[in-house]
Design a protein around this motif. Structure first.
Motif, short mmCIF file in Angstrom:
data_model
loop_
_atom_site.label_atom_id
_atom_site.label_comp_id
_atom_site.label_asym_id
_atom_site.label_seq_id
_atom_site.Cartn_x
_atom_site.Cartn_y
_atom_site.Cartn_z
N GLY A 286 0.81 -1.21 0.00
CA GLY A 286 0.00 0.00 0.00
C GLY A 286 0.84 1.26 0.00
O GLY A 286 0.52 2.24 -0.69
N LEU A 287 1.95 1.27 0.75
CA LEU A 287 2.84 2.42 0.76
C LEU A 287 3.48 2.62 -0.61
O LEU A 287 3.58 3.75 -1.12
CB LEU A 287 3.93 2.24 1.82
N GLY A 290 1.12 4.37 -2.94
CA GLY A 290 1.03 5.80 -2.71
C GLY A 290 2.21 6.56 -3.29
O GLY A 290 2.05 7.61 -3.94
N LEU A 293 1.98 6.53 -7.24
CA LEU A 293 0.95 7.41 -7.81
C LEU A 293 1.44 8.84 -7.90
O LEU A 293 1.26 9.52 -8.92
CB LEU A 293 -0.32 7.33 -6.96
N TRP A 340 5.12 9.38 7.30
CA TRP A 340 4.57 8.83 6.06
C TRP A 340 4.66 9.85 4.93
O TRP A 340 5.07 9.52 3.82
CB TRP A 340 3.12 8.42 6.29
N VAL A 344 6.92 9.45 1.49
CA VAL A 344 6.36 9.55 0.14
C VAL A 344 7.07 10.64 -0.65
O VAL A 344 7.44 10.45 -1.82
CB VAL A 344 4.84 9.81 0.21
#
Length: 444
Positions: A286-287, A290, A293, A340, A344
């Protein structure tokens, strides 16, 4: 994108095969990455290390589970140091048409071995797989970009590297999706076969791109990659030591890895609270989604425009300054949500801006720098940074997250200084390296 394709001197097929190549490579890797990260985040030494190593640690009064990442990163560094001269000998003694497919065939064979090891629950497979995956990632990707610098010249690279990077990012999005869908249904062993299939597709792309690499070399009167490069297998180390641009790139890489490693370890501490390997694998997938994207948005809409209009400077300096600010904020308030966000931002900035900028520089240097020195920077310097900062994090973690990120501000400042030195040094590079310079051997 049509106007870009139409303007390429090497022709549009080179762009599309390059896109497919990078897509397949990163899909194959990102199928594996969540599996690797879940192992690194595990506190269960029995699931990672061979029984003999666990017994040795217990005999010396400590538990391997308390040093999982530190031991794995140390093993990765030494594996990289051993692999570097082997790679140097390969590129020195064999022409491009031999060593490029050879690298990928070796990695496919390794995946088949790990399929067997995971299916039979071979003790110690976790540590071996973690180290191998890290080595595979760096060598496979650095070989890809070295090959791209053979296929595209500097002007074409400015036009297409953003799009090629976006193709890789789509692959980096596809890989975690495959893992999220299949990890708990088919098991880890069968995921390795999926990755091997994507690497096999990379081999097809390498063969299809070969005529375009030859065309580029003939068009610019460059030394041909169809013959063996020659020179010492350790020449890359001497080149990095002597050349100001390569030294600056090594500095940028070392401190850039440092900020990523500090964040990675904090992230692993959070993931340790997740109960099962499959849950941790899903968390990391999931990370990755992110990060990728955000990366593809920047690659499609900003990277080419910035690179073509302003050159490498903003692509290197903007991520460095953003990370410096991010670490300063975390040193004051190390909240999980902020960690987080900075994670990212750090990874997306590297993939969408900094890496395409660095890779265009290698279109303007000789082939020995492109294959040998670049491999030293992308593998040994990279993993040397990993090793340094994973142990630094272990030392600092006892003082709390605020201290970790306060020291990280200094590391981020080193990264910004490295970016500035690269920007200064690249101004002395020619747009294209003439035949004499390309053919000249700079042997250690």
């Amino acid at each position: 994108m049509r106007d870009v394709i139409a303007s390429l001197g090497v022709g549009s097929p080179a762009l599309w095969w390059s896109l497919l190549y990078f897509f397949s490579l990163l899909t194959g890797y990102y199928v594996l990455r969540p599996v690797r990260d879940a192992m690194g985040a595990s506190a269960d030494a029995q699931a990672i290390f061979p029984p003999a190593l666990i017994a040795w640690a217990q005999g010396h009064g400590f538990s391997l589970g308390d040093f999982t990442l530190q031991v794995l990163f140390t093993g990765t560094f030494f594996a990289m140091v051993l692999a570097q001269p082997i790679y140097g000998a390969l590129v020195s003694r064999f022409p491009r048409r031999v060593f490029l497919p050879g690298v990928y065939l070796f990695f496919i064979a390794c995946l088949l071995f790990f399929y067997w090891a995971f299916a039979r629950e071979l003790p110690g497979r976790g540590a071996l797989f973690f180290i191998w995956t890290a080595v595979f990632n760096l060598f496979a990707v650095t070989v890809f970009w070295s090959y791209m610098a053979d296929v595209f010249d500097n002007e074409d690279a400015k036009k297409v590297y953003g799009y090629i990077g976006a193709g890789g990012t789509i692959g980096a999005l596809t890989g975690p999706i495959i893992t999220r869908l299949l990890a708990e249904r088919v098991g880890v062993a069968n995921l390795l076969l999926v990755s091997a299939a994507f690497l096999a597709l990379c081999l097809v792309c390498i063969l299809k791109l070969r005529p375009w690499a030859i065309l580029r070399e003939r068009r610019h009167g460059a030394a041909s990659g169809e013959g063996a490069m020659g020179g010492s297998m350790l020449a890359g180390l001497a080149l990095v030591w002597r050349d100001p641009l390569l030294r600056a790139l090594a500095m940028l890489m070392f401190f850039g890895v440092g900020v990523g490693t500090l964040l990675y370890n904090e992230q692993a501490a959070i993931a340790r609270h997740l109960a099962h390997d499959a849950t941790r694998t899903t968390y990391y997938a999931g990370l990755d989604l992110g990060v990728n994207l955000l990366t593809i948005i920047v690659q499609v809409f900003l990277t080419r425009w910035l690179l073509h209009r302003y050159g490498v400077a903003p692509l290197l300096l903007i991520p460095a300054m953003a990370i410096l600010i991010g670490f300063a904020v975390l040193s004051a308030s190390p909240l999980p949500a902020l960690i987080w966000v900075v994670q990212v931002m750090t990874r997306a900035g590297e993939f969408s801006l900094a890496k395409p900028a660095r890779e265009t520089l290698y279109t303007r240097v000789d082939r020995e720098s492109r294959y040998k020195a670049k491999a030293v920077i992308d593998t040994v310097v990279y993993r040397g940074g990993d090793l340094t900062f994973v142990w630094l994090h272990k030392l600092l973690s006892g003082f709390g997250s605020n201290v970790v990120f306060l020291v990280g501000v200094g590391v981020a400042a080193g990264m910004a200084l490295g970016a500035w030195r690269v920007v200064r040094a690249e101004k002395s590079l020619p747009d294209e390296v003439p035949r004499a310079a390309m053919a000249e051997s700079r042997v250690a």
